[in-house]
Design an enzyme around this catalytic site. Sequence first.
Site, PDB file in Angstrom:
ATOM      1  N   CYS A 109       0.813  -1.230   0.000  1.00  0.00           N
ATOM      2  CA  CYS A 109       0.000   0.000   0.000  1.00  0.00           C
ATOM      3  C   CYS A 109       0.840   1.271   0.000  1.00  0.00           C
ATOM      4  O   CYS A 109       0.636   2.172  -0.830  1.00  0.00           O
ATOM      5  CB  CYS A 109      -0.978  -0.016   1.170  1.00  0.00           C
ATOM      6  SG  CYS A 109      -0.225   0.013   2.812  1.00  0.00           S
TER       7      CYS A 109
ATOM      8  N   HIS B  15      -2.667   1.189   6.832  1.00  0.00           N
ATOM      9  CA  HIS B  15      -3.036   1.096   5.420  1.00  0.00           C
ATOM     10  C   HIS B  15      -3.241   2.497   4.856  1.00  0.00           C
ATOM     11  O   HIS B  15      -3.582   3.431   5.574  1.00  0.00           O
ATOM     12  CB  HIS B  15      -4.322   0.277   5.244  1.00  0.00           C
ATOM     13  CG  HIS B  15      -4.629  -0.029   3.806  1.00  0.00           C
ATOM     14  ND1 HIS B  15      -3.827  -0.856   3.045  1.00  0.00           N
ATOM     15  CD2 HIS B  15      -5.618   0.400   2.984  1.00  0.00           C
ATOM     16  CE1 HIS B  15      -4.326  -0.944   1.814  1.00  0.00           C
ATOM     17  NE2 HIS B  15      -5.411  -0.184   1.757  1.00  0.00           N
TER      18      HIS B  15
ATOM     19  N   HIS C 281      -5.801   1.807  -4.380  1.00  0.00           N
ATOM     20  CA  HIS C 281      -4.922   1.272  -3.335  1.00  0.00           C
ATOM     21  C   HIS C 281      -4.530  -0.155  -3.659  1.00  0.00           C
ATOM     22  O   HIS C 281      -5.122  -0.818  -4.520  1.00  0.00           O
ATOM     23  CB  HIS C 281      -5.588   1.360  -1.957  1.00  0.00           C
ATOM     24  CG  HIS C 281      -6.751   0.427  -1.754  1.00  0.00           C
ATOM     25  ND1 HIS C 281      -7.053  -0.134  -0.525  1.00  0.00           N
ATOM     26  CD2 HIS C 281      -7.696  -0.048  -2.604  1.00  0.00           C
ATOM     27  CE1 HIS C 281      -8.126  -0.897  -0.626  1.00  0.00           C
ATOM     28  NE2 HIS C 281      -8.536  -0.871  -1.875  1.00  0.00           N
TER      29      HIS C 281
END
Length: 389
Positions: free
Chosen positions: A301, A349, A361
């Site tokens: 990520c 994240h 993402h």
Amino acid sequence: MASHRKSRPTGTRVAGIRTPALATAALTSVALLSQSANAAPAADDKPSLEEVEKKVDDLYRQAESATDKYNAAKEKTAKQRKRVDTLLDDVAERTQKLNEAREELGSFASAQYRTGAAAPDTATFLLADTPQDYFDQTQLMDRMTGRQKVAVDDYVTQQSETMKKRQEATESLETLTGSQDGLKTAKATVQRKLADARELMSKLTAEEKARLAAIEKEKRAEAARKADELARQQAVQQKAQEEAAQQQGSGSSSSGSGSSSSTAPADSSYATKADKALAFARAQIGKPYVWGAVGPGSYDCSGLTQAAWKAAGVTLPRTTYDQVNAGTTVPLSQARPGDLVFFYDDVTHVGIYIGNGMMIHAPKPGTYVREESIYYDGESAIHSVVRPA
């Protein structure tokens, strides 16, 4: 009289009562049924599908957290290795200079030996245990020539610097070893969490996996609904801001202040950079998530967001918990394309906002870079929004 009595069949006592033999089979059946009933809860101990899903999600999140630690350890290790290499090169260079200085002193000693000079200046220096031992004999220094003194000073300086750099290199090597150990530990943690998640998923039946997919579909539908709602709110807010800017612009024009133009260049500059970052991110859609990866074939990520903004000329740190501090925090309602959206209390994240409640993402292992609602894991999962430039 007693001889006419019928003998009672041997039976089994239950709670002090003698039971007929015929009842023994019935009691055995009851006992078996009782055992089965007692064993039944064991099947009920199996976690529900929702519990399995939560456990798997938690393991993936823990893996992401461990991935960030791995990324930080990897970055630290790379910097430390670079420092060690630089120090070792410096030590080698200084050792060469030290050898040259020693050779020059040796030439003085040889000359003294050939000429039979009485002053043991250079020879004494070379035979001393340390340079300081030699300098303690201050009377010898007085009998040195100017050239000899320069040679000795150079030798002492080179020896001191070389010893210092060697010590620094030794300490850096020890730190590097520690960094490498930390890297191995973080890597092992990630692998263990992912293995646990895969093991849990492997135990699900086909029916349970189908039900899980249905639950996931419902979550995506709810996330899309919330994204649409945010998009409407942002559209209303944007319209209100534009109207206010127009009114302010009209007032400024009449007064000649021209204040409305002061914020335009900054907004335009950010939008230009954000467009480049988003163009890069869109080009990565479909590439696999791989923990610790920074491209070009795969990403995690924070590796994706770092690479996207690098394409726009903005350098971001490697990890999510560093990226969250690499810009200005803005309310979710004011999120703009290019902003970074962070998730969970431990900031494990991140995605890059594209507008209308959506982001690009790299979700988790086993998935691919994709567009998705920022509400993909519920509204409560959103930690913050950061504008990086």
